[in-house]
Motif scaffolding. Structure first.
Motif, PDB file in Angstrom:
ATOM      1  N   TYR A   1      20.663 -21.695  -5.459  1.00 25.40           N
ATOM      2  CA  TYR A   1      21.178 -21.455  -4.339  1.00 25.40           C
ATOM      3  C   TYR A   1      20.216 -22.066  -3.246  1.00 25.40           C
ATOM      4  O   TYR A   1      21.125 -22.748  -2.474  1.00 25.40           O
ATOM      5  N   ILE A   2      19.308 -21.670  -3.084  1.00 20.96           N
ATOM      6  CA  ILE A   2      18.044 -21.676  -2.546  1.00 20.96           C
ATOM      7  C   ILE A   2      17.954 -22.876  -2.050  1.00 20.96           C
ATOM      8  O   ILE A   2      17.365 -23.966  -1.764  1.00 20.96           O
ATOM      9  N   ALA A   3      18.239 -24.170  -3.489  1.00 21.55           N
ATOM     10  CA  ALA A   3      17.326 -25.325  -4.149  1.00 21.55           C
ATOM     11  C   ALA A   3      17.468 -26.676  -2.800  1.00 21.55           C
ATOM     12  O   ALA A   3      16.774 -27.114  -2.251  1.00 21.55           O
ATOM     13  N   PRO A   4      18.685 -26.086  -2.670  1.00 20.67           N
ATOM     14  CA  PRO A   4      19.043 -27.850  -1.272  1.00 20.67           C
ATOM     15  C   PRO A   4      18.893 -27.807  -0.082  1.00 20.67           C
ATOM     16  O   PRO A   4      18.891 -27.907   0.594  1.00 20.67           O
ATOM     17  N   ALA A   5      17.953 -26.153   0.099  1.00 22.26           N
ATOM     18  CA  ALA A   5      17.375 -26.020   1.802  1.00 22.26           C
ATOM     19  C   ALA A   5      16.347 -26.799   1.789  1.00 22.26           C
ATOM     20  O   ALA A   5      15.683 -26.160   2.752  1.00 22.26           O
ATOM     21  N   VAL A   6      15.464 -26.397   0.161  1.00 23.35           N
ATOM     22  CA  VAL A   6      14.160 -26.819   0.322  1.00 23.35           C
ATOM     23  C   VAL A   6      13.872 -27.793   1.043  1.00 23.35           C
ATOM     24  O   VAL A   6      14.309 -29.124   0.069  1.00 23.35           O
ATOM     25  N   HIS A   7      13.264 -28.319   2.183  1.00 25.21           N
ATOM     26  CA  HIS A   7      12.508 -29.799   2.674  1.00 25.21           C
ATOM     27  C   HIS A   7      10.980 -29.958   2.438  1.00 25.21           C
ATOM     28  O   HIS A   7      10.788 -29.275   1.801  1.00 25.21           O
ATOM     29  N   VAL A   8      11.050 -30.969   2.816  1.00 18.97           N
ATOM     30  CA  VAL A   8       9.632 -31.575   2.274  1.00 18.97           C
ATOM     31  C   VAL A   8       8.569 -30.318   3.718  1.00 18.97           C
ATOM     32  O   VAL A   8       9.349 -30.518   4.948  1.00 18.97           O
TER      33      VAL A   8
ATOM     34  N   VAL B   1      33.359  -7.746   2.614  1.00 17.93           N
ATOM     35  CA  VAL B   1      31.964  -7.661   1.493  1.00 17.93           C
ATOM     36  C   VAL B   1      31.744  -9.010   1.291  1.00 17.93           C
ATOM     37  O   VAL B   1      31.022  -9.522   0.988  1.00 17.93           O
ATOM     38  N   GLU B   2      33.436  -9.366   1.341  1.00 19.76           N
ATOM     39  CA  GLU B   2      33.654 -11.552   1.215  1.00 19.76           C
ATOM     40  C   GLU B   2      32.691 -11.814   2.114  1.00 19.76           C
ATOM     41  O   GLU B   2      32.120 -12.832   1.450  1.00 19.76           O
ATOM     42  N   GLN B   3      32.990 -11.503   3.667  1.00 19.39           N
ATOM     43  CA  GLN B   3      31.617 -12.742   4.445  1.00 19.39           C
ATOM     44  C   GLN B   3      30.309 -12.569   3.652  1.00 19.39           C
ATOM     45  O   GLN B   3      29.554 -13.392   4.670  1.00 19.39           O
ATOM     46  N   LEU B   4      29.718 -11.489   2.738  1.00 22.34           N
ATOM     47  CA  LEU B   4      28.136 -11.348   3.015  1.00 22.34           C
ATOM     48  C   LEU B   4      28.337 -12.384   1.604  1.00 22.34           C
ATOM     49  O   LEU B   4      27.389 -12.659   1.697  1.00 22.34           O
ATOM     50  N   GLY B   5      29.158 -13.163   1.039  1.00 23.26           N
ATOM     51  CA  GLY B   5      28.712 -14.450   0.374  1.00 23.26           C
ATOM     52  C   GLY B   5      28.640 -13.455  -1.414  1.00 23.26           C
ATOM     53  O   GLY B   5      29.352 -12.763  -1.572  1.00 23.26           O
ATOM     54  N   GLU B   6      28.173 -14.991  -1.944  1.00 22.12           N
ATOM     55  CA  GLU B   6      28.023 -14.681  -2.952  1.00 22.12           C
ATOM     56  C   GLU B   6      27.105 -13.373  -3.843  1.00 22.12           C
ATOM     57  O   GLU B   6      25.808 -13.403  -2.915  1.00 22.12           O
ATOM     58  N   ASP B   7      26.668 -12.870  -4.152  1.00 24.56           N
ATOM     59  CA  ASP B   7      26.130 -12.021  -4.581  1.00 24.56           C
ATOM     60  C   ASP B   7      25.946 -11.944  -6.206  1.00 24.56           C
ATOM     61  O   ASP B   7      25.814 -12.431  -6.943  1.00 24.56           O
ATOM     62  N   PHE B   8      24.095 -12.517  -6.119  1.00 27.16           N
ATOM     63  CA  PHE B   8      24.126 -12.252  -7.095  1.00 27.16           C
ATOM     64  C   PHE B   8      22.803 -11.300  -8.117  1.00 27.16           C
ATOM     65  O   PHE B   8      22.366 -12.021  -9.026  1.00 27.16           O
ATOM     66  N   GLY B   9      23.631 -10.331  -8.023  1.00 25.42           N
ATOM     67  CA  GLY B   9      23.351  -9.299  -8.787  1.00 25.42           C
ATOM     68  C   GLY B   9      22.314  -8.215  -8.124  1.00 25.42           C
ATOM     69  O   GLY B   9      21.658  -8.841  -7.324  1.00 25.42           O
ATOM     70  N   HIS B  10      22.700  -7.023  -8.547  1.00 26.33           N
ATOM     71  CA  HIS B  10      22.385  -6.099  -7.816  1.00 26.33           C
ATOM     72  C   HIS B  10      22.175  -6.164  -6.429  1.00 26.33           C
ATOM     73  O   HIS B  10      21.425  -5.409  -5.644  1.00 26.33           O
ATOM     74  N   GLY B  11      23.285  -7.143  -5.400  1.00 30.12           N
ATOM     75  CA  GLY B  11      23.963  -5.812  -4.088  1.00 30.12           C
ATOM     76  C   GLY B  11      22.592  -7.058  -3.400  1.00 30.12           C
ATOM     77  O   GLY B  11      22.653  -7.132  -1.994  1.00 30.12           O
ATOM     78  N   LEU B  12      22.213  -7.944  -3.659  1.00 31.11           N
ATOM     79  CA  LEU B  12      21.507  -8.980  -3.058  1.00 31.11           C
ATOM     80  C   LEU B  12      23.001 -10.428  -2.816  1.00 31.11           C
ATOM     81  O   LEU B  12      23.009 -11.222  -3.695  1.00 31.11           O
ATOM     82  N   TYR B  13      23.553  -9.881  -1.748  1.00 30.45           N
ATOM     83  CA  TYR B  13      24.286 -11.223  -1.552  1.00 30.45           C
ATOM     84  C   TYR B  13      23.725 -12.364  -0.167  1.00 30.45           C
ATOM     85  O   TYR B  13      22.783 -12.099  -0.025  1.00 30.45           O
ATOM     86  N   ALA B  14      24.414 -13.944  -0.483  1.00 29.26           N
ATOM     87  CA  ALA B  14      23.727 -14.513   0.409  1.00 29.26           C
ATOM     88  C   ALA B  14      23.974 -14.525   2.283  1.00 29.26           C
ATOM     89  O   ALA B  14      22.581 -15.200   2.361  1.00 29.26           O
ATOM     90  N   ARG B  15      24.324 -13.327   2.583  1.00 32.30           N
ATOM     91  CA  ARG B  15      23.849 -13.422   3.569  1.00 32.30           C
ATOM     92  C   ARG B  15      22.437 -12.621   3.614  1.00 32.30           C
ATOM     93  O   ARG B  15      21.639 -13.149   4.817  1.00 32.30           O
ATOM     94  N   GLU B  16      22.067 -12.054   2.948  1.00 30.04           N
ATOM     95  CA  GLU B  16      20.546 -11.444   2.799  1.00 30.04           C
ATOM     96  C   GLU B  16      19.880 -12.576   2.707  1.00 30.04           C
ATOM     97  O   GLU B  16      18.245 -12.495   3.453  1.00 30.04           O
ATOM     98  N   VAL B  17      19.982 -13.429   1.436  1.00 28.96           N
ATOM     99  CA  VAL B  17      19.219 -14.274   1.798  1.00 28.96           C
ATOM    100  C   VAL B  17      18.864 -15.410   2.308  1.00 28.96           C
ATOM    101  O   VAL B  17      18.232 -15.105   2.815  1.00 28.96           O
TER     102      VAL B  17
END
Length: 531
Positions: free
Chosen positions: A498-505, A445-461
């Protein structure tokens, strides 16, 4: 991520078909065309399913009430499509039984029985059981005076994911899908469409295509008038439909179809295990389809219909969320909005050597695949080497090699013993067999990354951003995962960061955070167009 990051081939080529509009009809046509060997470009000015296609009652249904308006062809087609879509997408489409309480002063029992007989027999029905009469006892959630009714079959669907899966299938057959990309103009020249597009950052680019499909939904007539500088062949009537979501009203898994004094109907549908989804309304709409929201009158109407039927009454304080959408219906001059046909009309414009323009008026979620087949049939003379129909038997992404959701859940939990069963259930119902791709190389489960709540992990994002065009928080929470009803403002803000740094032009920046309903009893209303 740039809008074109999921579409890697050069934009300078000449496409066979350019599709404007990333709702269910545009995505369905792009999918069908790409699978027939045509080169396809699809652009959507916002997110996929951002508007009408994610604001439905989330049903794959024949339309029982359409029988009263003698729309037998539409009902027959829709009934047959229920089982086609059950087979194509068993992860996001599921059978559901519907209870129709009998109120004799509204419709006589004989009329309802006749309608249900037609409903059982008009379309091909193999997996879904027949209708039947039912009696209600003391344990019924309905009021004591409602003692009898009827039960029949239809299907539930995750509407926004149905759109996304069709776009994914289109891409996997070679289509180029560009979200946050608006078609600003198009003109015919030298046998081709010259199409000018604008990305969210204001940058412009152009493509050429042999055929143009206008699947702009509520904007279909406006696109013809303002961007193509032509006259629309049909009038369009914008009909608003609104829904509310409240804490679960009843324990059963059946939905209810409620008759009202005005002869319209309202659904009360079990939703996400903990809620009841109530809708829809029908009223003329004259504003901007992008800013539609539920009205005070619609809210009162839905509350009244529910309170006329159920023992447990509800009020505005119970509303956790509401949403509204605009259905673009072909104007048949009906007096009542609820009587306007839900059938679709395709308009083909081409003279001599002109490249064709195909515009889509109307339609409904259930019949999108048949609409796409009809669209390709109209375009067939322009593409003599186009392959035959193929979508009826082809699974949508995630539906491959999938017998049932539960068997997939069991396999996932067996392979990943650390995986929470509830999370496996949600992933199976969202991604189907593509969950194996989401979990590739994950061993704990650690490899799923950060849990933003209710099972929404960084891996899914990350998966949603990489494979499903999700660029903003609302894309993820409301149209991809349906977790917007569960995450609170703090959790949403963490996801935003979390997603803000990946938003490009080239991608619309994430909007300011909207509060989401905490299930501890706070009743709030996130963006009206995000179901």
């Amino acid at each position: 991520m740039p809008t074109s990051s999921l579409s890697t081939s050069p934009l300078s080529e000449i496409y066979d078909v350019a599709v404007v509009g990333g709702g269910i009809n545009g995505a369905g046509i792009a999918c069908d065309a790409a699978g027939r060997g045509l080169s396809v470009f699809l652009c959507e000015k916002d997110d996929l399913a951002r508007h009408t296609s994610s604001a439905s009652s989330k049903l794959i249904h024949g339309g029982l009430r359409y029988l009263e308006h003698h729309e037998f062809r539409l009902v027959r087609e829709a009934l047959a499509e229920r089982e086609v879509l059950l087979a194509k997408a068993p992860h996001i489409v599921s059978p559901m039984r519907f209870i129709l309480p009998h109120r004799p002063h509204l419709r006589p029992a004989l009329l309802i029985r006749a309608g249900l007989f037609l409903y059982d027999n008009l379309g091909k029905r193999k997996a879904l059981p027949r209708s039947r009469g039912v009696s209600f006892g003391a344990s019924s959630p309905l009021k004591p005076e409602i003692s009898k009714g009827f039960e029949y079959s239809d299907c539930w669907v995750d509407d926004a994911r149905l759109v996304v899966l069709n776009a994914m299938a289109a891409r996997e057959h070679g289509a180029h899908v560009h979200t946050h990309t608006r078609c600003v103009s198009a003109r015919r020249s030298k046998g081709l469409w010259h199409i000018h597009l604008e990305r969210a950052d204001g940058s412009l680019f152009s493509i050429r295509a042999k055929a143009l499909v206008n699947a702009a939904g509520p904007w279909v007539a406006r696109f013809i008038r303002d961007d193509l500088k032509q006259q629309s062949p049909y009038g369009i009537r914008l009909i608003q439909g609104s829904h509310i979501i409240v804490p679960r009203l009843f324990d059963s898994e059946q939905a209810y179809i409620l008759q009202n004094e005005d002869r319209r109907i309202v659904f009360a549908i079990p939703y996400l295990d903990r809620f009841t989804l109530i809708g829809t309304t029908d009223r003329e709409y004259n504003g901007d389809p992008a800013t539609v929201s539920i009205s005070e009158e619609e809210t009162d109407y839905l509350l009244q219909v529910v309170n006329d039927h159920f023992r447990q009454s509800i009020s505005r304080a119970d509303i956790l969320h509401s949403y509204a959408g605009v259905r673009p219906l072909c104007d048949d001059e009906s007096d009542e909005p609820s009587a306007i046909t839900r059938d679709y009309t395709l308009s083909l414009s081409a003279q001599g050597d002109e490249p064709p323009l195909l515009s889509v008026f109307g339609g409904k979620l259930t019949t999108y695949r048949k609409l796409a087949e009809s669209a390709l049939a109209q375009l067939a003379p322009f593409f003599p080497n186009m392959s035959a129909r193929w979508t009826a038997d082809a699974p949508l992404p995630g539906g491959e090699q999938m017998n049932s959701r539960q068997s997939l859940v069991d396999a996932l939990c067996k392979r990943h013993a650390w995986l929470d069963a509830a999370l496996a259930q949600r992933w199976a119902a969202s991604y189907g067999s593509r969950t194996w791709q989401l979990l590739a190389d994950v061993e704990n489960v650690e490899q799923l990354g950060e849990d933003f709540g209710h099972g929404l992990y960084a891996r899914e994002v990350d998966y949603l951003r990489e494979h499903e065009w999700a660029t903003e928080v609302d894309d993820i929470l409301w149209r991809r995962s349906k977790l917007g009803l569960f995450l609170d403002a703090t959790q949403r803000n963490r996801l935003e960061r979390y997603i803000a740094p990946a938003v490009h032009v080239g991608v619309t920046s994430a909007p300011a955070a909207h509060p989401a309903g905490e299930l501890a009893g706070v009743a709030v209303q996130p963006p009206a167009t995000a179901p």
